[in-house]
Each structure stands twice: as structure tokens, then as C-alpha cells.
Design a protein around this motif. Structure first.
Motif, PDB file in Angstrom:
ATOM      1  N   UNK A   1      61.687  40.891  35.625  1.00 14.04           N
ATOM      2  CA  UNK A   1      61.267  41.340  36.948  1.00 14.04           C
ATOM      3  C   UNK A   1      59.741  41.217  37.055  1.00 14.04           C
ATOM      4  N   UNK A   2      59.288  40.907  38.227  1.00 13.26           N
ATOM      5  CA  UNK A   2      57.863  40.733  38.481  1.00 13.26           C
ATOM      6  C   UNK A   2      57.335  41.919  39.289  1.00 13.26           C
ATOM      7  N   UNK A   3      56.100  42.328  39.011  1.00 16.77           N
ATOM      8  CA  UNK A   3      55.451  43.429  39.722  1.00 16.77           C
ATOM      9  C   UNK A   3      54.179  42.916  40.388  1.00 16.77           C
ATOM     10  N   UNK A   4      53.745  43.574  41.469  1.00 12.81           N
ATOM     11  CA  UNK A   4      52.528  43.124  42.159  1.00 12.81           C
ATOM     12  C   UNK A   4      51.283  43.131  41.262  1.00 12.81           C
ATOM     13  N   UNK A   5      51.291  43.927  40.202  1.00 11.79           N
ATOM     14  CA  UNK A   5      50.135  43.997  39.313  1.00 11.79           C
ATOM     15  C   UNK A   5      50.123  42.892  38.266  1.00 11.79           C
ATOM     16  N   UNK A   6      51.204  42.117  38.160  1.00 10.12           N
ATOM     17  CA  UNK A   6      51.274  41.046  37.166  1.00 10.12           C
ATOM     18  C   UNK A   6      50.290  39.928  37.502  1.00 10.12           C
ATOM     19  N   UNK A   7      49.724  39.339  36.465  1.00  5.73           N
ATOM     20  CA  UNK A   7      48.755  38.260  36.637  1.00  5.73           C
ATOM     21  C   UNK A   7      49.443  36.962  37.057  1.00  5.73           C
ATOM     22  N   UNK A   8      48.757  36.211  37.909  1.00  4.46           N
ATOM     23  CA  UNK A   8      49.225  34.868  38.234  1.00  4.46           C
ATOM     24  C   UNK A   8      48.826  33.943  37.080  1.00  4.46           C
ATOM     25  N   UNK A   9      49.338  32.731  37.081  1.00  3.04           N
ATOM     26  CA  UNK A   9      48.993  31.770  36.027  1.00  3.04           C
ATOM     27  C   UNK A   9      47.490  31.503  35.993  1.00  3.04           C
ATOM     28  N   UNK A  10      46.889  31.335  37.159  1.00  8.72           N
ATOM     29  CA  UNK A  10      45.453  31.038  37.199  1.00  8.72           C
ATOM     30  C   UNK A  10      44.621  32.244  36.743  1.00  8.72           C
ATOM     31  N   UNK A  11      45.061  33.450  37.064  1.00  4.55           N
ATOM     32  CA  UNK A  11      44.353  34.651  36.608  1.00  4.55           C
ATOM     33  C   UNK A  11      44.454  34.776  35.085  1.00  4.55           C
ATOM     34  N   UNK A  12      45.639  34.522  34.546  1.00  3.68           N
ATOM     35  CA  UNK A  12      45.818  34.608  33.096  1.00  3.68           C
ATOM     36  C   UNK A  12      44.942  33.585  32.378  1.00  3.68           C
ATOM     37  N   UNK A  13      44.808  32.383  32.938  1.00  7.67           N
ATOM     38  CA  UNK A  13      43.975  31.354  32.326  1.00  7.67           C
ATOM     39  C   UNK A  13      42.524  31.802  32.207  1.00  7.67           C
ATOM     40  N   UNK A  14      42.059  32.620  33.158  1.00  6.45           N
ATOM     41  CA  UNK A  14      40.679  33.110  33.125  1.00  6.45           C
ATOM     42  C   UNK A  14      40.412  34.066  31.970  1.00  6.45           C
TER      43      UNK A  14
END
Length: 132
Positions: free
Chosen positions: A1-14
Motif C-alpha cells: 500500500x502507498x501513503x501520501x508521505x512515501x517518496x517518489x522515485x525522483x525524491x528517493x534518488x536525491x
């Protein structure tokens, strides 16, 4: 399940590079990204560690990951680097020369030492000593 606070792929790359060091890779059952997402969930929602949704790793694991990252300065280093990147993106100096503090942010309770509430009168009054 995904939550609004989860990082996007581009955010995680940072921020992924900040979690590549230390002993976060030994006997790892949970991805670093899921641990970071769980920490962000707790921080954003304000929930207690023990009430972390079951979709995330066990709360003890997440808390231990968070404490080790804090103790090693990883969170602080990550935030400083993100601020620098954002300042560069906005065309500003990456290292500000000064900062401002809003008077509302400064603790002022020490200036109220002589004031209190008179429990009998339910009224704020200046504390004074009365002599007959």
C-alpha cells in the motif's frame, strides 16, 4: 500500500546516497527506502512508533534505523545538502551569510517570571507582597 508521505522515485534518488554508508546493509530484510518512508510517515502524521501501519517494517526496526541515522548525523547532512541544492536551483548562494529569527520563534517565557494566576480570583495579576 502507498501513503501520501512515501517518496517518489525522483525524491528517493536525491537522498539515496546518504543511506549507502554505515551498517545499514548488514543482514538487511527491509529496503532503506521503506525504512525512510516509514520515518517520514511517523514525522508527518505524528503517530507513535508503535502505531506505525503494518505496511511498513516493524516499528522497532524503523525506530532503530532512525536513531542510528540521527546519531551518525545522516538526517542533518541530508537536510543541509537538500537546502543547498534548492538554493542553487533558485539562483541563490548555496551558503547563506546570515539568517533572521522571527521574534515569535524565540522563547520568551523567562520574561513572565513575575506574573502568575491568582487561583482564588482566577485573574492574572502582578505578584506583589503586601504589608499591613
Amino acid at each position: 500500500m502507498s501513503y501520501p508521505t512515501d517518496l517518489t522515485d525522483s525524491q528517493w534518488e536525491l537522498i539515496e546516497e546518504f543511506f549507502d554508508t554505515g551498517n545499514y546493509g548488514k543482514n538487511r530484510r527491509h529496503s532503506k527506502r521503506s525504512l525512510v518512508n516509514a520515518v517520514f510517515y511517523v514525522i508527518k502524521t505524528g503517530c507513535q512508533w508503535r502505531f506505525l501501519p503494518k505496511d511498513y517494517p516493524p516499528w522497532e526496526t524503523v525506530y532503530s534505523f532512525y536513531r542510528r541515522a540521527v546519531d551518525n548525523g545522516i538526517w542533518e547532512d541530508m537536510l543541509k545538502a537538500l537546502v543547498k541544492k534548492d538554493r542553487i536551483r533558485m539562483g541563490r548562494n548555496p551558503d547563506p551569510g546570515y539568517s533572521l529569527i522571527d521574534s515569535q520563534s524565540v522563547k520568551t517565557t523567562s520574561s513572565a517570571e513575575d506574573r502568575g494566576i491568582d487561583g482564588g480570583k482566577k485573574d492574572k495579576r502582578q505578584k506583589t507582597s503586601y504589608r499591613d
